[in-house]
Design a protein around this motif. Structure first.
Motif, PDB file in Angstrom:
ATOM      1  N   THR A 234     -52.222  11.508  12.492  1.00  0.00           N
ATOM      2  CA  THR A 234     -51.242  10.188  12.508  1.00  0.00           C
ATOM      3  C   THR A 234     -51.133   9.564  11.169  1.00  0.00           C
ATOM      4  O   THR A 234     -50.362   9.050  10.924  1.00  0.00           O
ATOM      5  CB  THR A 234     -51.913   9.628  13.636  1.00  0.00           C
ATOM      6  OG1 THR A 234     -53.473   9.364  12.820  1.00  0.00           O
ATOM      7  CG2 THR A 234     -52.686  10.111  14.828  1.00  0.00           C
ATOM      8  N   GLY A 235     -51.892  10.488  10.487  1.00  0.00           N
ATOM      9  CA  GLY A 235     -51.264   9.638   8.509  1.00  0.00           C
ATOM     10  C   GLY A 235     -52.894   8.327   8.617  1.00  0.00           C
ATOM     11  O   GLY A 235     -52.753   7.600   7.425  1.00  0.00           O
ATOM     12  N   ILE A 236     -53.677   8.160   9.692  1.00  0.00           N
ATOM     13  CA  ILE A 236     -53.898   7.140   9.608  1.00  0.00           C
ATOM     14  C   ILE A 236     -55.674   7.642   8.766  1.00  0.00           C
ATOM     15  O   ILE A 236     -55.831   7.783   9.972  1.00  0.00           O
ATOM     16  CB  ILE A 236     -54.162   6.108  10.768  1.00  0.00           C
ATOM     17  CG1 ILE A 236     -52.868   5.920  11.627  1.00  0.00           C
ATOM     18  CG2 ILE A 236     -55.367   5.271  10.471  1.00  0.00           C
ATOM     19  CD1 ILE A 236     -53.051   5.355  12.348  1.00  0.00           C
ATOM     20  N   GLU A 237     -56.212   6.537   7.846  1.00  0.00           N
ATOM     21  CA  GLU A 237     -57.542   6.756   8.100  1.00  0.00           C
ATOM     22  C   GLU A 237     -58.587   6.285   8.302  1.00  0.00           C
ATOM     23  O   GLU A 237     -57.789   5.676   9.449  1.00  0.00           O
ATOM     24  CB  GLU A 237     -57.874   6.543   6.512  1.00  0.00           C
ATOM     25  CG  GLU A 237     -57.121   7.179   5.554  1.00  0.00           C
ATOM     26  CD  GLU A 237     -57.194   8.753   4.655  1.00  0.00           C
ATOM     27  OE1 GLU A 237     -57.837   9.486   5.379  1.00  0.00           O
ATOM     28  OE2 GLU A 237     -56.899   9.236   3.843  1.00  0.00           O
ATOM     29  N   VAL A 238     -59.425   7.224   8.967  1.00  0.00           N
ATOM     30  CA  VAL A 238     -60.716   6.070   9.884  1.00  0.00           C
ATOM     31  C   VAL A 238     -61.703   5.962   8.488  1.00  0.00           C
ATOM     32  O   VAL A 238     -62.399   6.705   7.782  1.00  0.00           O
ATOM     33  CB  VAL A 238     -61.168   8.159  10.864  1.00  0.00           C
ATOM     34  CG1 VAL A 238     -62.088   7.083  11.861  1.00  0.00           C
ATOM     35  CG2 VAL A 238     -60.031   8.177  11.399  1.00  0.00           C
ATOM     36  N   TYR A 239     -62.254   4.620   9.020  1.00  0.00           N
ATOM     37  CA  TYR A 239     -62.994   4.205   7.807  1.00  0.00           C
ATOM     38  C   TYR A 239     -64.731   3.899   8.808  1.00  0.00           C
ATOM     39  O   TYR A 239     -65.042   3.565  10.073  1.00  0.00           O
ATOM     40  CB  TYR A 239     -63.385   2.984   7.664  1.00  0.00           C
ATOM     41  CG  TYR A 239     -61.536   3.350   6.075  1.00  0.00           C
ATOM     42  CD1 TYR A 239     -61.934   3.267   4.741  1.00  0.00           C
ATOM     43  CD2 TYR A 239     -60.201   3.019   6.709  1.00  0.00           C
ATOM     44  CE1 TYR A 239     -60.723   3.455   4.193  1.00  0.00           C
ATOM     45  CE2 TYR A 239     -59.161   2.929   6.010  1.00  0.00           C
ATOM     46  CZ  TYR A 239     -59.972   3.566   4.798  1.00  0.00           C
ATOM     47  OH  TYR A 239     -58.670   3.694   3.675  1.00  0.00           O
ATOM     48  N   PHE A 240     -65.577   4.402   8.473  1.00  0.00           N
ATOM     49  CA  PHE A 240     -66.824   4.100   9.243  1.00  0.00           C
ATOM     50  C   PHE A 240     -67.829   3.295   8.542  1.00  0.00           C
ATOM     51  O   PHE A 240     -67.729   3.246   7.722  1.00  0.00           O
ATOM     52  CB  PHE A 240     -67.171   5.216   9.249  1.00  0.00           C
ATOM     53  CG  PHE A 240     -66.704   6.675   9.945  1.00  0.00           C
ATOM     54  CD1 PHE A 240     -66.399   6.753  11.665  1.00  0.00           C
ATOM     55  CD2 PHE A 240     -66.106   7.963   9.124  1.00  0.00           C
ATOM     56  CE1 PHE A 240     -66.710   8.457  12.092  1.00  0.00           C
ATOM     57  CE2 PHE A 240     -65.314   8.615   9.579  1.00  0.00           C
ATOM     58  CZ  PHE A 240     -65.137   8.568  11.304  1.00  0.00           C
ATOM     59  N   CYS A 241     -68.223   2.762   9.750  1.00  0.00           N
ATOM     60  CA  CYS A 241     -69.404   1.528   9.467  1.00  0.00           C
ATOM     61  C   CYS A 241     -70.574   2.112   8.921  1.00  0.00           C
ATOM     62  O   CYS A 241     -71.347   3.366   9.060  1.00  0.00           O
ATOM     63  CB  CYS A 241     -69.759   0.651  10.587  1.00  0.00           C
ATOM     64  SG  CYS A 241     -68.366   0.131  11.462  1.00  0.00           S
ATOM     65  N   ASP A 242     -71.622   1.160   8.603  1.00  0.00           N
ATOM     66  CA  ASP A 242     -72.733   1.717   8.118  1.00  0.00           C
ATOM     67  C   ASP A 242     -73.582   2.014   8.975  1.00  0.00           C
ATOM     68  O   ASP A 242     -72.978   1.070  10.933  1.00  0.00           O
ATOM     69  CB  ASP A 242     -73.388   0.606   7.060  1.00  0.00           C
ATOM     70  CG  ASP A 242     -72.727   0.585   6.151  1.00  0.00           C
ATOM     71  OD1 ASP A 242     -72.726   1.591   5.710  1.00  0.00           O
ATOM     72  OD2 ASP A 242     -72.635  -1.681   5.576  1.00  0.00           O
ATOM     73  N   PRO A 243     -74.515   3.014   9.362  1.00  0.00           N
ATOM     74  CA  PRO A 243     -75.886   3.020  10.949  1.00  0.00           C
ATOM     75  C   PRO A 243     -76.177   1.208  10.891  1.00  0.00           C
ATOM     76  O   PRO A 243     -76.852   1.204   9.714  1.00  0.00           O
ATOM     77  CB  PRO A 243     -76.679   3.820   9.868  1.00  0.00           C
ATOM     78  CG  PRO A 243     -76.112   4.760   9.068  1.00  0.00           C
ATOM     79  CD  PRO A 243     -75.245   3.437   8.298  1.00  0.00           C
ATOM     80  N   LYS A 244     -76.162   1.823  12.121  1.00  0.00           N
ATOM     81  CA  LYS A 244     -75.963   0.110  12.956  1.00  0.00           C
ATOM     82  C   LYS A 244     -75.897  -1.342  12.137  1.00  0.00           C
ATOM     83  O   LYS A 244     -76.901  -1.900  12.571  1.00  0.00           O
ATOM     84  CB  LYS A 244     -78.140  -0.099  12.611  1.00  0.00           C
ATOM     85  CG  LYS A 244     -79.006   1.268  13.375  1.00  0.00           C
ATOM     86  CD  LYS A 244     -80.692   1.413  13.033  1.00  0.00           C
ATOM     87  CE  LYS A 244     -80.921   2.192  13.031  1.00  0.00           C
ATOM     88  NZ  LYS A 244     -82.696   2.824  13.358  1.00  0.00           N
ATOM     89  N   SER A 245     -74.523  -0.685  12.486  1.00  0.00           N
ATOM     90  CA  SER A 245     -73.880  -2.140  11.628  1.00  0.00           C
ATOM     91  C   SER A 245     -73.280  -2.146  12.547  1.00  0.00           C
ATOM     92  O   SER A 245     -71.674  -1.766  12.273  1.00  0.00           O
ATOM     93  CB  SER A 245     -73.768  -2.229  10.260  1.00  0.00           C
ATOM     94  OG  SER A 245     -74.759  -1.805   9.570  1.00  0.00           O
ATOM     95  N   PRO A 246     -73.044  -2.987  13.733  1.00  0.00           N
ATOM     96  CA  PRO A 246     -71.912  -2.952  14.910  1.00  0.00           C
ATOM     97  C   PRO A 246     -70.997  -4.374  14.609  1.00  0.00           C
ATOM     98  O   PRO A 246     -70.075  -3.805  14.761  1.00  0.00           O
ATOM     99  CB  PRO A 246     -72.058  -2.790  17.038  1.00  0.00           C
ATOM    100  CG  PRO A 246     -73.763  -3.663  16.778  1.00  0.00           C
ATOM    101  CD  PRO A 246     -74.505  -2.948  15.295  1.00  0.00           C
ATOM    102  N   TRP A 247     -71.843  -5.187  13.948  1.00  0.00           N
ATOM    103  CA  TRP A 247     -71.036  -6.260  13.962  1.00  0.00           C
ATOM    104  C   TRP A 247     -69.859  -6.129  12.634  1.00  0.00           C
ATOM    105  O   TRP A 247     -68.821  -6.662  12.703  1.00  0.00           O
ATOM    106  CB  TRP A 247     -72.487  -6.962  13.065  1.00  0.00           C
ATOM    107  CG  TRP A 247     -72.497  -6.523  12.097  1.00  0.00           C
ATOM    108  CD1 TRP A 247     -72.275  -7.066  10.502  1.00  0.00           C
ATOM    109  CD2 TRP A 247     -73.923  -6.510  11.822  1.00  0.00           C
ATOM    110  NE1 TRP A 247     -72.872  -6.155   9.497  1.00  0.00           N
ATOM    111  CE2 TRP A 247     -74.588  -5.867  10.674  1.00  0.00           C
ATOM    112  CE3 TRP A 247     -75.047  -6.132  13.142  1.00  0.00           C
ATOM    113  CZ2 TRP A 247     -75.252  -5.372  10.432  1.00  0.00           C
ATOM    114  CZ3 TRP A 247     -75.753  -5.279  13.090  1.00  0.00           C
ATOM    115  CH2 TRP A 247     -76.544  -5.133  10.778  1.00  0.00           C
TER     116      TRP A 247
END
Length: 383
Positions: free
Chosen positions: A311-324
């Protein structure tokens, strides 16, 4: 057989509300106070989970001491006007008090005071009980699964110059939960997101995150334009699960809160399957609406590089245990549970079913959008 519940003392009532505010449920509260669980639960349901305001005598009403003075004045043969002057009250107030409670010969202070206290329990009718048109509108919006806050905001915009056609979200909640108000039927609570019949105090929930994953882009590396929501095209994603761990992928656009639901083949949420399904969904979007994707650190996105290559879309990941850190998606998933409760096997739903659910949610007004709908917000972006 009629079930009788133990009458609660004022001290027990105070303790129940104190413990409820601290996050305790009815069952442990009853156990700690040595009360039957049914007694505590019935009391909370009767109150709608909202503590009743303590009863107090209005400042302008006659006190028991003043009624004693009236009784003594009548016994001494004083005129009603003289008694009123002695009390600093209007003569009509004393005359009405005596006439209501037996006249000169039968007037008794303690009986009159008790009857006045009893008559004062008559509740004032709420706005929804006295305005049939407003009540009908609120009921219709509740059946469409609008939240009370959305209804109140919409009424304020739609009837800006008619205060009688406006009602606060708190009044709607109280009228639903406190049935003695006699306006909205308790059955309408099934259309609320939680489906609760009583109010529950807000509590602190510990985050339920996942472990870290290698070779990922951290959320701190996400473009600043995604953080302030000024530029559309930045999405947040997650999986929601139904019966037997059947999943559906959810995608929420950060600036417009527009929702896309993605069916996964046969409920398979392996990383490669999720990457292919998401790629097929987002490639239908215009280029300027497909800039980035933020996800938690779940194993279902282990193939994020496969998704990015497609897709050409980068995926960024949250900190662990940080759903907010992907709060728009978390909030939308909560709203989605009205349509996709955990008891349903999501494998029985087609993509058309999910599209219909997404359409209904996208046509519900949101407070954060100034009570515009996500569909309206997206249409403005596309223009």
């Amino acid at each position: 057989m009629v079930r009788r519940y133990q009458k609660l003392s004022p001290a027990a009532v105070d303790e129940i509300w104190t413990r409820l505010r601290c996050g305790h449920a009815a069952k442990p509260i009853a156990r700690q106070l040595g009360l039957p669980e049914g007694t505590v639960r019935a009391y909370l349901v009767r109150c709608g989970g909202i503590r009743p305001d303590p009863r107090r005598r209005a400042s302008g009403r006659l006190s028991f001491e003043e009624r004693e003075e009236i009784s003594r004045g009548l016994a001494a043969g004083m005129s009603l006007r003289a008694i009123a002057a002695q009390l600093g009250r209007a003569a009509s107030t004393v005359s009405r008090e005596v006439a209501t409670n037996g006249g000169r010969r039968r007037y008794r202070a303690h009986i009159s005071d008790r009857q006045a206290w009893s008559r004062a329990t008559r509740p004032k009718a709420c706005k929804l009980a006295t305005n049939p048109l407003l009540r009908a509108i609120v009921e219709e919006k509740l059946r469409r699964r609008w939240s009370p806050q959305q209804i109140a905001g919409w009424l304020k915009v739609s009837y800006a110059h008619d205060p009688e056609m406006q009602v606060s979200h708190e009044s709607i909640y109280r009228t639903l939960f406190v049935q003695s108000r006699g306006a909205l039927r308790r059955e309408l609570t099934q259309y609320l997101r939680t489906g609760r019949v009583i109010r529950r105090p807000k509590g602190v929930r510990l985050p339920d995150g996942r472990g870290g994953r290698p070779n990922i882009l951290h959320i701190s590396e996400r473009p600043p334009e995604a953080e302030d929501r000024a530029v559309p095209g930045h999405w947040e994603g997650d999986l929601v699960f139904g019966k037997n761990m059947s999943p559906v992928a959810t995608l929420v656009e950060r600036s417009t809160r527009f929702l896309m639901l993605v069916a996964l083949p046969e409920g398979n949420h392996k990383a490669e399957v999720v990457a292919d399904a998401l790629a097929a969904a987002v490639t239908t979007l215009p280029t300027h609406l497909a800039r980035s994707l933020t996800w938690d650190q779940g194993h279902e996105m282990a193939a994020h590089q496969q998704f990015t290559n497609a897709t050409g879309i980068e995926v960024y990941f949250c900190d662990p245990k940080s759903p907010w850190q992907r709060g728009s998606n978390e909030n939308t998933n909560g709203l989605l549970r009205q349509y996709l409760p955990r008891r349903i096997d999501f494998r029985t739903l087609t993509q058309a079913d999910l599209d219909a659910i997404a359409l209904e949610l996208n046509e519900r007004p949101r407070q954060t959008l100034g009570f515009k709908t996500p569909s309206q917000a997206l249409a403005e972006v596309l223009r």
